[in-house]
Design a protein around this motif. Structure first.
Motif, PDB file in Angstrom:
ATOM      1  N   ALA A 102       0.846  -1.195   0.000  1.00 30.75           N
ATOM      2  CA  ALA A 102       0.000   0.000   0.000  1.00 30.75           C
ATOM      3  C   ALA A 102       0.876   1.238   0.000  1.00 30.75           C
ATOM      4  O   ALA A 102       1.800   1.351   0.808  1.00 30.75           O
ATOM      5  N   ASP A 103       0.583   2.145  -0.911  1.00 29.11           N
ATOM      6  CA  ASP A 103       1.209   3.468  -0.935  1.00 29.11           C
ATOM      7  C   ASP A 103       0.151   4.456  -0.475  1.00 29.11           C
ATOM      8  O   ASP A 103      -0.782   4.771  -1.231  1.00 29.11           O
ATOM      9  N   VAL A 104       0.274   4.900   0.759  1.00 30.07           N
ATOM     10  CA  VAL A 104      -0.684   5.852   1.309  1.00 30.07           C
ATOM     11  C   VAL A 104      -0.319   7.230   0.780  1.00 30.07           C
ATOM     12  O   VAL A 104       0.764   7.744   1.066  1.00 30.07           O
ATOM     13  N   LEU A 105      -1.218   7.812   0.001  1.00 30.71           N
ATOM     14  CA  LEU A 105      -0.967   9.112  -0.602  1.00 30.71           C
ATOM     15  C   LEU A 105      -1.323  10.247   0.346  1.00 30.71           C
ATOM     16  O   LEU A 105      -0.632  11.258   0.408  1.00 30.71           O
ATOM     17  N   ASP A 106      -2.442  10.099   1.030  1.00 32.34           N
ATOM     18  CA  ASP A 106      -2.840  11.034   2.079  1.00 32.34           C
ATOM     19  C   ASP A 106      -3.908  10.347   2.913  1.00 32.34           C
ATOM     20  O   ASP A 106      -4.146   9.157   2.748  1.00 32.34           O
ATOM     21  N   ALA A 107      -4.554  11.070   3.795  1.00 32.35           N
ATOM     22  CA  ALA A 107      -5.524  10.464   4.704  1.00 32.35           C
ATOM     23  C   ALA A 107      -6.722   9.862   3.978  1.00 32.35           C
ATOM     24  O   ALA A 107      -7.417   9.010   4.528  1.00 32.35           O
ATOM     25  N   ASP A 108      -6.945  10.282   2.740  1.00 33.17           N
ATOM     26  CA  ASP A 108      -8.122   9.828   2.006  1.00 33.17           C
ATOM     27  C   ASP A 108      -7.812   9.134   0.691  1.00 33.17           C
ATOM     28  O   ASP A 108      -8.711   8.963  -0.138  1.00 33.17           O
ATOM     29  N   ALA A 109      -6.572   8.728   0.472  1.00 36.91           N
ATOM     30  CA  ALA A 109      -6.220   8.065  -0.788  1.00 36.91           C
ATOM     31  C   ALA A 109      -5.064   7.095  -0.584  1.00 36.91           C
ATOM     32  O   ALA A 109      -4.067   7.426   0.062  1.00 36.91           O
ATOM     33  N   VAL A 110      -5.228   5.908  -1.147  1.00 37.09           N
ATOM     34  CA  VAL A 110      -4.188   4.886  -1.059  1.00 37.09           C
ATOM     35  C   VAL A 110      -4.182   4.079  -2.358  1.00 37.09           C
ATOM     36  O   VAL A 110      -5.227   3.825  -2.948  1.00 37.09           O
ATOM     37  N   VAL A 111      -2.990   3.714  -2.808  1.00 38.40           N
ATOM     38  CA  VAL A 111      -2.826   2.867  -3.988  1.00 38.40           C
ATOM     39  C   VAL A 111      -2.313   1.516  -3.500  1.00 38.40           C
ATOM     40  O   VAL A 111      -1.348   1.453  -2.735  1.00 38.40           O
ATOM     41  N   THR A 112      -2.959   0.458  -3.925  1.00 36.21           N
ATOM     42  CA  THR A 112      -2.543  -0.885  -3.517  1.00 36.21           C
ATOM     43  C   THR A 112      -2.064  -1.681  -4.726  1.00 36.21           C
ATOM     44  O   THR A 112      -2.576  -1.509  -5.834  1.00 36.21           O
ATOM     45  N   THR A 113      -1.098  -2.535  -4.482  1.00 37.79           N
ATOM     46  CA  THR A 113      -0.602  -3.454  -5.507  1.00 37.79           C
ATOM     47  C   THR A 113      -0.611  -4.848  -4.891  1.00 37.79           C
ATOM     48  O   THR A 113      -0.042  -5.052  -3.820  1.00 37.79           O
ATOM     49  N   VAL A 114      -1.274  -5.787  -5.576  1.00 43.54           N
ATOM     50  CA  VAL A 114      -1.454  -7.125  -5.032  1.00 43.54           C
ATOM     51  C   VAL A 114      -1.086  -8.168  -6.085  1.00 43.54           C
ATOM     52  O   VAL A 114      -1.862  -8.419  -7.013  1.00 43.54           O
ATOM     53  N   PRO A 115       0.092  -8.793  -5.960  1.00 43.04           N
ATOM     54  CA  PRO A 115       0.370  -9.937  -6.827  1.00 43.04           C
ATOM     55  C   PRO A 115      -0.513 -11.099  -6.364  1.00 43.04           C
ATOM     56  O   PRO A 115      -0.759 -11.257  -5.163  1.00 43.04           O
ATOM     57  N   PHE A 116      -1.010 -11.889  -7.307  1.00 46.71           N
ATOM     58  CA  PHE A 116      -1.906 -12.988  -6.923  1.00 46.71           C
ATOM     59  C   PHE A 116      -1.645 -14.233  -7.769  1.00 46.71           C
ATOM     60  O   PHE A 116      -1.035 -14.180  -8.826  1.00 46.71           O
ATOM     61  N   ARG A 117      -2.137 -15.343  -7.259  1.00 42.60           N
ATOM     62  CA  ARG A 117      -2.128 -16.630  -7.959  1.00 42.60           C
ATOM     63  C   ARG A 117      -3.592 -17.020  -8.151  1.00 42.60           C
ATOM     64  O   ARG A 117      -4.409 -16.772  -7.282  1.00 42.60           O
ATOM     65  N   PHE A 118      -3.898 -17.584  -9.298  1.00 45.55           N
ATOM     66  CA  PHE A 118      -5.264 -18.055  -9.509  1.00 45.55           C
ATOM     67  C   PHE A 118      -5.258 -19.499  -9.982  1.00 45.55           C
ATOM     68  O   PHE A 118      -4.320 -19.976 -10.617  1.00 45.55           O
ATOM     69  N   ARG A 119      -6.316 -20.178  -9.616  1.00 48.41           N
ATOM     70  CA  ARG A 119      -6.621 -21.534 -10.100  1.00 48.41           C
ATOM     71  C   ARG A 119      -8.092 -21.494 -10.469  1.00 48.41           C
ATOM     72  O   ARG A 119      -8.920 -21.120  -9.655  1.00 48.41           O
ATOM     73  N   MET A 120      -8.386 -21.848 -11.716  1.00 48.54           N
ATOM     74  CA  MET A 120      -9.791 -21.892 -12.100  1.00 48.54           C
ATOM     75  C   MET A 120     -10.057 -23.160 -12.883  1.00 48.54           C
ATOM     76  O   MET A 120      -9.205 -23.661 -13.607  1.00 48.54           O
ATOM     77  N   LYS A 121     -11.261 -23.660 -12.674  1.00 56.01           N
ATOM     78  CA  LYS A 121     -11.678 -24.888 -13.339  1.00 56.01           C
ATOM     79  C   LYS A 121     -12.884 -24.548 -14.205  1.00 56.01           C
ATOM     80  O   LYS A 121     -14.011 -24.445 -13.726  1.00 56.01           O
ATOM     81  N   PRO A 122     -12.647 -24.302 -15.514  1.00 57.55           N
ATOM     82  CA  PRO A 122     -13.778 -24.067 -16.415  1.00 57.55           C
ATOM     83  C   PRO A 122     -14.627 -25.334 -16.530  1.00 57.55           C
ATOM     84  O   PRO A 122     -14.101 -26.460 -16.472  1.00 57.55           O
TER      85      PRO A 122
END
Length: 171
Positions: A102-122
């Motif tokens: 999380a990059d907190v920009l100010d008291a009312d704004a934050v930018v988040t970066t989330v690496p993720f893994r997925f598994r899906m079964k069509p």
């Protein structure tokens, strides 16, 4: 003389202005924790196949912007429709965060970066796995924190993921 008075008036107005609030480390941590809670609820909703829960914190406002794997959506409703179609074509979906920043920009704004893994079964197909990154901009307004912009990218989805996603039935 006029320039001196104007400069003096400008300097006086700056001096009398309320000082900008400096966020403490504890305040930044609390804001980041709030953002993480929202991201965790987004993932949990997607894993349950619940589009309403997954997008509950997304802003429906006209200034909100959502981009998913190269597609820019004109509204939150169009994102929901796309995800509802995708989830309807799956027997299962599992998204797991592999980190959170999380990059907190100010008291009312934050930018988040989330690496993720997925598994899906069509439905009727083999399990597909991969990784990606989700980035969200959250803003706090009168109604609390809302995601006002997001971008999701899958890392090298490859032919298996592309084939699985394009062959899914439409509801």
């Amino acid at each position: 003389m006029r320039r001196s008075l104007a400069a003096l008036a400008l300097a006086a107005s700056w001096a009398c202005a309320a000082p900008s609030a400096t966020l403490t480390d504890a305040h930044r941590a609390a804001i980041a924790d709030s953002a993480r809670t929202i991201v965790d609820s987004l993932l949990a909703g997607a894993n349950r196949g619940d589009v309403s829960a997954a997008f509950a914190a997304y802003s429906p406002g006209p200034d909100a912007r959502y981009v998913e794997n190269g597609m820019t959506y004109g509204s939150l409703d169009s994102v929901k429709v796309t995800y509802a179609r995708m989830l309807a074509g799956l027997d299962s979906m599992a998204l797991t965060a592999n980190g959170f920043h999380a990059d907190v920009l100010d008291a009312d704004a934050v930018v988040t970066t989330v690496p993720f893994r997925f598994r899906m079964k069509p439905k009727g197909r083999a399990m597909v796995e991969g990784t990606g990154v989700w980035t969200g901009v959250l803003a706090r307004g009168e109604g609390g924190w809302m995601i006002v912009s997001s971008h999701e990218s899958w890392n090298d989805p490859g032919p298996k993921v592309t084939a699985a996603m394009s062959a899914m039935p439409r509801p």
